[in-house]
Write a protein that holds these residues in place. Structure first.
Motif, PDB file in Angstrom:
ATOM      1  N   ASN A   1      76.841  44.762  76.941  1.00  0.00           N
ATOM      2  CA  ASN A   1      75.875  45.838  77.205  1.00  0.00           C
ATOM      3  C   ASN A   1      76.371  46.850  78.228  1.00  0.00           C
ATOM      4  O   ASN A   1      75.668  47.797  78.570  1.00  0.00           O
ATOM      5  CB  ASN A   1      74.534  45.256  77.667  1.00  0.00           C
ATOM      6  CG  ASN A   1      74.667  44.428  78.948  1.00  0.00           C
ATOM      7  OD1 ASN A   1      75.696  44.464  79.618  1.00  0.00           O
ATOM      8  ND2 ASN A   1      73.609  43.692  79.276  1.00  0.00           N
ATOM      9  N   GLY A   2      77.594  46.628  78.723  1.00  0.00           N
ATOM     10  CA  GLY A   2      78.172  47.596  79.652  1.00  0.00           C
ATOM     11  C   GLY A   2      77.765  47.413  81.099  1.00  0.00           C
ATOM     12  O   GLY A   2      78.273  48.108  81.977  1.00  0.00           O
ATOM     13  N   VAL A   3      76.870  46.467  81.374  1.00  0.00           N
ATOM     14  CA  VAL A   3      76.397  46.248  82.743  1.00  0.00           C
ATOM     15  C   VAL A   3      77.339  45.271  83.443  1.00  0.00           C
ATOM     16  O   VAL A   3      77.533  44.142  82.983  1.00  0.00           O
ATOM     17  CB  VAL A   3      74.960  45.692  82.754  1.00  0.00           C
ATOM     18  CG1 VAL A   3      74.506  45.430  84.190  1.00  0.00           C
ATOM     19  CG2 VAL A   3      74.016  46.654  82.048  1.00  0.00           C
TER      20      VAL A   3
END
Length: 328
Positions: free
Chosen positions: A237-239
């Motif tokens: 999710n890119g987090v």
């Protein structure tokens, strides 16, 4: 988006699950591709994209397709001898259209290599297992070009493929014909098996349920078969901030298992390096030696020096490759 037809008689874009992949979805059967590969191909075709792990693009499958007419003719020639002796008549043809079997949430499909029809009566066939089979009416004939041993059993994937063909055509029997290593023709007759057909229906129904769920954004993928597939399925999710999972009851043991396996892997590599170094010191200049049934190789290989492209005038790179083979 307009759905793209794959060009085959059966199309995942039309929610028709072909017989050639059904075995990969049956629990306990090892497929040529994983269930998630089949799913990714279905999703890609649904979106108008090319299938990425389509077994139809496998060089062996392509070669087998090219040989199908010749293998079929070899089978027909043997069948004609049987028919002449029994004063029976038959016809073998390649159907132009796929046969479909409707499920509650999709379809099963089968594109036959051949359809064998016994005209006006029956034909007695003794197959490769020395089993006598009295055939009447029509049944599918699946052609295989096989590079394994003549004594090998028929791959369960092919049996499930044939069972789906029988299910879709309504036939009570089918035949797998395989040419072994280019010269030995074998054929195996199978009766329609209710249990296997139920396996197929259940697996296909589950597949299309998962397919619909994934389109709705649900995590309906099959359990990954390896760590690479897990990375492909579970998109990030890119987090980058850590998410606290202290309450997960499984992670403690899994982390412990992973760390122990990593340590063992490191130790095994160190031990392997030490052993190979000592063996090379004993072999010295010898390229191949034998010891108590083992063949130990430390062969010299030469390749041109390249930097993406060949480097003109550069000295070749000389290296030695080490291996131990148990020849007992």
């Amino acid at each position: 988006m307009k759905q793209k037809d794959s060009g085959r008689k059966t199309s995942l874009a039309r929610k028709e699950l072909g017989a050639s992949v059904i075995g990969s979805l049956i629990p306990g059967i090892k497929g040529f591709i994983t269930p998630n590969d089949v799913m990714k191909n279905a999703l890609n075709e649904h979106e108008g994209k090319e299938a990425i792990n389509d077994i139809a693009n496998n060089p062996k499958v392509i070669a087998g397709k090219a040989l199908e007419p010749a293998i079929t003719q070899m089978f027909v020639d043997e069948l004609q001898i049987l028919a002449d002796n029994q004063k029976a008549k038959f016809k073998i043809s390649v159907p132009e259209k796929a046969n479909l079997y409707s499920l509650d949430n999709g379809k099963l499909g089968s594109s036959l290599d051949n359809l064998l029809t016994i005209n006006n009566g029956s034909l007695l066939i003794t197959d490769h297992t020395n089993t006598e089979n009295v055939l009447s009416k029509s049944g599918p004939v699946e052609i295989k070009n096989y590079s394994g041993a003549a004594s090998d059993p028929v791959n369960p994937l092919y049996i499930y493929q044939l069972q789906q063909q029988m299910l879709c055509t309504g036939s009570t029997w089918g035949i797998i014909v395989r040419l072994v290593k280019g010269w030995e023709l074998q054929y195996f007759v199978y009766q329609r098996n209710t249990e296997m057909c139920n396996d197929i229906i259940n697996a296909a129904t589950d597949f299309w349920n998962r397919f619909d769920g994934i389109l709705e954004g649900k995590d309906y993928w099959y359990p990954p078969e390896n760590t690479k597939e897990a990375s492909d399925i579970f998109k990030g999710n890119g987090v980058k901030e850590p998410v606290n999972l202290d309450g997960n009851n499984m992670l403690s043991q899994l982390i412990d298992d992973f760390m122990k396996a990593s340590d063992e892997e490191k130790r095994a590599k160190e031990e392997k390096d030490e052993a190979s170094k000592a063996i090379k010191s004993i072999m010295k200049e010898h390229e191949v030696v034998s010891f108590n049934g083992y063949v130990i190789s430390h062969t010299t290989m030469t390749r041109k020096k390249t930097k993406m492209v060949e480097v003109p005038g550069a000295d070749p790179i000389v290296m030695r490759r080490f291996s131990i083979k148990d020849a007992r």
